[in-house]
Design a protein around this motif. Structure first.
Motif, PDB file in Angstrom:
ATOM      1  N   UNK A   1      -9.158   4.535   9.718  1.00 46.03           N
ATOM      2  CA  UNK A   1      -9.735   5.081  10.952  1.00 46.03           C
ATOM      3  C   UNK A   1     -11.155   5.594  10.689  1.00 46.03           C
ATOM      4  N   UNK A   2     -11.337   6.345   9.603  1.00 43.47           N
ATOM      5  CA  UNK A   2     -12.672   6.870   9.282  1.00 43.47           C
ATOM      6  C   UNK A   2     -13.681   5.745   9.069  1.00 43.47           C
ATOM      7  N   UNK A   3     -13.253   4.703   8.376  1.00 44.28           N
ATOM      8  CA  UNK A   3     -14.151   3.581   8.082  1.00 44.28           C
ATOM      9  C   UNK A   3     -14.584   2.845   9.341  1.00 44.28           C
ATOM     10  N   UNK A   4     -13.640   2.687  10.290  1.00 44.53           N
ATOM     11  CA  UNK A   4     -13.902   1.809  11.437  1.00 44.53           C
ATOM     12  C   UNK A   4     -14.429   2.545  12.661  1.00 44.53           C
ATOM     13  N   UNK A   5     -14.273   3.867  12.652  1.00 40.42           N
ATOM     14  CA  UNK A   5     -14.639   4.665  13.820  1.00 40.42           C
ATOM     15  C   UNK A   5     -16.137   4.979  13.759  1.00 40.42           C
ATOM     16  N   UNK A   6     -16.946   3.986  14.152  1.00 42.74           N
ATOM     17  CA  UNK A   6     -18.403   4.069  13.966  1.00 42.74           C
ATOM     18  C   UNK A   6     -19.013   5.278  14.671  1.00 42.74           C
ATOM     19  N   UNK A   7     -18.573   5.564  15.889  1.00 43.40           N
ATOM     20  CA  UNK A   7     -19.225   6.661  16.637  1.00 43.40           C
ATOM     21  C   UNK A   7     -18.442   7.976  16.585  1.00 43.40           C
ATOM     22  N   UNK A   8     -17.462   8.048  15.658  1.00 42.84           N
ATOM     23  CA  UNK A   8     -16.728   9.291  15.394  1.00 42.84           C
ATOM     24  C   UNK A   8     -16.039   9.894  16.622  1.00 42.84           C
ATOM     25  N   UNK A   9     -15.442   9.066  17.442  1.00 41.43           N
ATOM     26  CA  UNK A   9     -14.679   9.594  18.583  1.00 41.43           C
ATOM     27  C   UNK A   9     -13.174   9.486  18.343  1.00 41.43           C
ATOM     28  N   UNK A  10     -12.804   9.233  17.054  1.00 43.20           N
ATOM     29  CA  UNK A  10     -11.386   9.115  16.694  1.00 43.20           C
ATOM     30  C   UNK A  10     -10.696   7.941  17.405  1.00 43.20           C
ATOM     31  N   UNK A  11     -11.469   6.923  17.701  1.00 46.79           N
ATOM     32  CA  UNK A  11     -10.951   5.714  18.333  1.00 46.79           C
ATOM     33  C   UNK A  11     -11.575   4.509  17.619  1.00 46.79           C
ATOM     34  N   UNK A  12     -10.846   3.380  17.581  1.00 46.33           N
ATOM     35  CA  UNK A  12     -11.398   2.146  17.015  1.00 46.33           C
ATOM     36  C   UNK A  12     -11.591   1.156  18.163  1.00 46.33           C
ATOM     37  N   UNK A  13     -12.818   0.672  18.353  1.00 43.98           N
ATOM     38  CA  UNK A  13     -13.050  -0.327  19.408  1.00 43.98           C
ATOM     39  C   UNK A  13     -12.808  -1.738  18.846  1.00 43.98           C
ATOM     40  N   UNK A  14     -12.977  -2.743  19.704  1.00 46.04           N
ATOM     41  CA  UNK A  14     -12.647  -4.105  19.280  1.00 46.04           C
ATOM     42  C   UNK A  14     -13.513  -4.572  18.112  1.00 46.04           C
ATOM     43  N   UNK A  15     -14.798  -4.198  18.125  1.00 48.17           N
ATOM     44  CA  UNK A  15     -15.678  -4.561  16.999  1.00 48.17           C
ATOM     45  C   UNK A  15     -15.117  -4.052  15.676  1.00 48.17           C
ATOM     46  N   UNK A  16     -14.702  -2.773  15.678  1.00 50.49           N
ATOM     47  CA  UNK A  16     -14.145  -2.163  14.470  1.00 50.49           C
ATOM     48  C   UNK A  16     -12.898  -2.899  14.005  1.00 50.49           C
ATOM     49  N   UNK A  17     -12.058  -3.252  14.968  1.00 51.76           N
ATOM     50  CA  UNK A  17     -10.819  -3.976  14.654  1.00 51.76           C
ATOM     51  C   UNK A  17     -11.123  -5.341  14.014  1.00 51.76           C
TER      52      UNK A  17
ATOM     53  N   UNK B   1       0.846  -1.205   0.000  1.00 55.24           N
ATOM     54  CA  UNK B   1       0.000   0.000   0.000  1.00 55.24           C
ATOM     55  C   UNK B   1       0.875   1.246   0.000  1.00 55.24           C
ATOM     56  N   UNK B   2       0.671   2.101  -0.988  1.00 54.61           N
ATOM     57  CA  UNK B   2       1.513   3.298  -1.073  1.00 54.61           C
ATOM     58  C   UNK B   2       0.743   4.562  -0.680  1.00 54.61           C
ATOM     59  N   UNK B   3      -0.527   4.400  -0.277  1.00 50.58           N
ATOM     60  CA  UNK B   3      -1.382   5.553   0.009  1.00 50.58           C
ATOM     61  C   UNK B   3      -1.031   6.178   1.367  1.00 50.58           C
ATOM     62  N   UNK B   4      -0.511   7.422   1.373  1.00 54.75           N
ATOM     63  CA  UNK B   4      -0.121   8.037   2.646  1.00 54.75           C
ATOM     64  C   UNK B   4      -1.324   8.338   3.551  1.00 54.75           C
ATOM     65  N   UNK B   5      -2.530   8.335   2.961  1.00 51.03           N
ATOM     66  CA  UNK B   5      -3.748   8.616   3.743  1.00 51.03           C
ATOM     67  C   UNK B   5      -4.381   7.338   4.285  1.00 51.03           C
ATOM     68  N   UNK B   6      -3.710   6.197   4.100  1.00 52.49           N
ATOM     69  CA  UNK B   6      -4.355   4.913   4.404  1.00 52.49           C
ATOM     70  C   UNK B   6      -4.843   4.812   5.850  1.00 52.49           C
ATOM     71  N   UNK B   7      -3.984   5.180   6.810  1.00 53.25           N
ATOM     72  CA  UNK B   7      -4.373   5.046   8.225  1.00 53.25           C
ATOM     73  C   UNK B   7      -5.590   5.933   8.513  1.00 53.25           C
ATOM     74  N   UNK B   8      -5.577   7.167   7.970  1.00 51.61           N
ATOM     75  CA  UNK B   8      -6.733   8.055   8.152  1.00 51.61           C
ATOM     76  C   UNK B   8      -8.004   7.440   7.572  1.00 51.61           C
ATOM     77  N   UNK B   9      -7.873   6.844   6.393  1.00 51.55           N
ATOM     78  CA  UNK B   9      -9.060   6.260   5.740  1.00 51.55           C
ATOM     79  C   UNK B   9      -9.595   5.075   6.550  1.00 51.55           C
TER      80      UNK B   9
END
Lengths: 98, 98
Positions: free
Chosen positions: A59-75, A49-57
């Protein structure tokens, strides 16, 4: 004595908590913790993966409640999606080799 | 060289195909294959379950297109749901032990 599949489930739980407990909420991954986990535990995946925005993307996909955190379900959703993608590749190879 | 998490993903793929290839469609689990997989690979989980209809219920839940087969996506959803349940239990224990 755990079976291989039970050991795999145990590994997912232990891996998540090894990173989520580093800082802040110990049951959720911050962006820094997610990045470290991806870099150290999904090395093969990130290496193509060469996309420098990958971690941000991710995070956005998995952070269901928009608290900038990923819970175990998201993981687990992320690991499941990656595993399905790997399996699709494996099945394609098998089909070609019929 | 795979990391522990990558090995866990690999185990899910290999376990599924070890059972799905036993009879019929080699990329899907029949009810018999699903039952065998649950009995042999999720021994701990099944040992606390006394419901004789369990395999039928799991099959119904995972068989999205109603062909009486479980594909890899359905299998991963099952493993993910069980892992989340195990994690909830683990977190509860940790919280109590604070």
């Amino acid at each position: 004595m755990l079976t291989q599949l039970e050991t795999a489930m145990d590994t997912m739980i232990r891996t998540f908590h090894r990173y989520s407990s580093k800082e802040g909420d110990r049951f959720k991954l911050s962006k820094g913790e997610l990045k470290l986990l991806l870099q150290q535990e999904l090395t093969e995946f990130l290496s193509c993966q060469k996309d420098p925005q990958l971690v941000d993307k991710i995070m956005q996909d998995l952070d269901a409640n928009k608290d900038n955190r990923v819970d175990f379900n998201g993981f687990v959703v992320m690991v499941a999606a990656l595993t399905v993608a790997c399996n699709d590749y494996f099945v394609e190879l098998k089909e070609k080799g019929k």
